[in-house]
Design a protein around this motif. Structure first.
Motif, PDB file in Angstrom:
ATOM      1  N   ALA A  78       0.804  -1.222   0.000  1.00  0.00           N
ATOM      2  CA  ALA A  78       0.000   0.000   0.000  1.00  0.00           C
ATOM      3  C   ALA A  78       0.840   1.278   0.000  1.00  0.00           C
ATOM      4  N   ARG A  79       2.148   1.168   0.267  1.00  0.00           N
ATOM      5  CA  ARG A  79       2.989   2.365   0.279  1.00  0.00           C
ATOM      6  C   ARG A  79       3.194   2.875  -1.140  1.00  0.00           C
ATOM      7  N   PRO A  84      11.650   4.550  -2.653  1.00  0.00           N
ATOM      8  CA  PRO A  84      12.747   3.581  -2.752  1.00  0.00           C
ATOM      9  C   PRO A  84      12.418   2.298  -2.006  1.00  0.00           C
ATOM     10  N   LEU A  85      12.876   1.181  -2.561  1.00  0.00           N
ATOM     11  CA  LEU A  85      12.520  -0.128  -2.015  1.00  0.00           C
ATOM     12  C   LEU A  85      12.843  -0.264  -0.528  1.00  0.00           C
ATOM     13  N   GLY A  90      11.404  -0.812   4.925  1.00  0.00           N
ATOM     14  CA  GLY A  90      11.840  -0.467   6.278  1.00  0.00           C
ATOM     15  C   GLY A  90      10.790   0.282   7.062  1.00  0.00           C
ATOM     16  N   ARG A  91      10.170   1.265   6.448  1.00  0.00           N
ATOM     17  CA  ARG A  91       9.146   2.030   7.168  1.00  0.00           C
ATOM     18  C   ARG A  91       7.922   1.177   7.469  1.00  0.00           C
ATOM     19  N   THR A  92       7.613   0.239   6.586  1.00  0.00           N
ATOM     20  CA  THR A  92       6.520  -0.692   6.879  1.00  0.00           C
ATOM     21  C   THR A  92       6.838  -1.519   8.120  1.00  0.00           C
ATOM     22  N   LEU A  93       8.074  -2.007   8.229  1.00  0.00           N
ATOM     23  CA  LEU A  93       8.460  -2.799   9.395  1.00  0.00           C
ATOM     24  C   LEU A  93       8.363  -1.979  10.678  1.00  0.00           C
ATOM     25  N   ALA A 157       4.387  -9.344  -2.458  1.00  0.00           N
ATOM     26  CA  ALA A 157       3.499  -8.181  -2.385  1.00  0.00           C
ATOM     27  C   ALA A 157       3.991  -7.044  -3.266  1.00  0.00           C
ATOM     28  N   LEU A 158       5.293  -6.908  -3.404  1.00  0.00           N
ATOM     29  CA  LEU A 158       5.857  -5.803  -4.187  1.00  0.00           C
ATOM     30  C   LEU A 158       5.932  -6.094  -5.680  1.00  0.00           C
ATOM     31  N   LEU A 159       6.081  -7.365  -6.047  1.00  0.00           N
ATOM     32  CA  LEU A 159       6.332  -7.689  -7.452  1.00  0.00           C
ATOM     33  C   LEU A 159       5.071  -7.937  -8.263  1.00  0.00           C
TER      34      LEU A 159
END
Length: 215
Positions: A78-79, A84-85, A90-93, A157-159
């Motif tokens: 959702a970000r 940047p990956l 990192g912010r999700t974690l 989720a990202l790909l």
């Protein structure tokens, strides 16, 4: 009515899992991981040994299993796509950890006490799981499998359905490095009995790895 039944079954399944895991953690803490058997956990939970294995295929899963991966995967997807990956992961974690371990204010206490803060159940469970993992070689070894599953959930989720091989490579690298930094923060947090602010500690570990701000 038929559309509601799977939801009800899933809620009951989740409640049973939580109940069994709660009894298992109590027994592991009281008697030790190696001295506690799956049969002990089943008797304490009031279910059959087969039921325990249905929810937790191995004894290690009683400690390592959690429901965080789908939450992390949904949040990272959702970000903003142009972020940047490593920052996206990192912010999700950091944000997901903050949601899980934030303290709960007690609204009303005894007449002679001011309202205070108490640990969330998720924070207490995470701390207990980490302590057992640190002290138990079998759990430390299985933790690598658990971390790989989290990496895969993030990458998937990202790909999406048609990943580019180069992007897939970079996403695996980003996910594994972020989770490695998070692991260091979790170990320090457990060794300090859960006293530090865990989201802040994870943000600091990520910042040290990537020289970026993850708060």
């Amino acid at each position: 009515m038929s559309g509601e039944r799977p939801n009800l079954r899933e809620r009951r399944r989740t409640e049973t899992q939580r109940m069994i895991q709660s009894h298992a953690m109590r027994l592991f803490i009281e008697h030790g991981y190696d001295a506690t058997t799956v049969d002990h956990v089943a008797r304490a939970s009031g279910v059959s040994t087969m039921t325990v294995y249905r929810h937790f295929p191995t004894k290690e899963d009683l400690v390592l299993y959690d429901r965080y991966d789908p939450l992390i995967a949904a949040r990272v997807a959702a970000r903003p796509a142009d972020e940047p990956l490593v920052r996206r992961i990192g912010r999700t974690l950091v944000e997901t950890t903050r949601t899980l371990v934030e303290t709960t204010r007690t609204a009303v206490g005894p007449a002679d006490e001011a309202p205070g803060a108490r640990s969330s159940p998720e924070k207490d469970l995470l701390l207990a799981r980490l302590r057992l993992m640190i002290d138990t070689p079998a759990l430390r070894a299985r933790h690598l499998d658990s971390q790989f599953a989290t990496q895969k959930a993030i990458v998937d989720a990202l790909l999406g359905d048609a990943p580019d091989p180069e992007l897939e490579f970079r996403t695996w690298v980003a996910a594994s490095t972020c989770l490695a930094a998070m692991h260091v923060a979790l170990m320090r947090w457990a060794q300090e009995d859960g006293r530090p602010d865990l989201p802040g500690l994870i943000a600091a570990a990520l910042g040290a790895a990537f020289d970026d701000d993850f708060n």
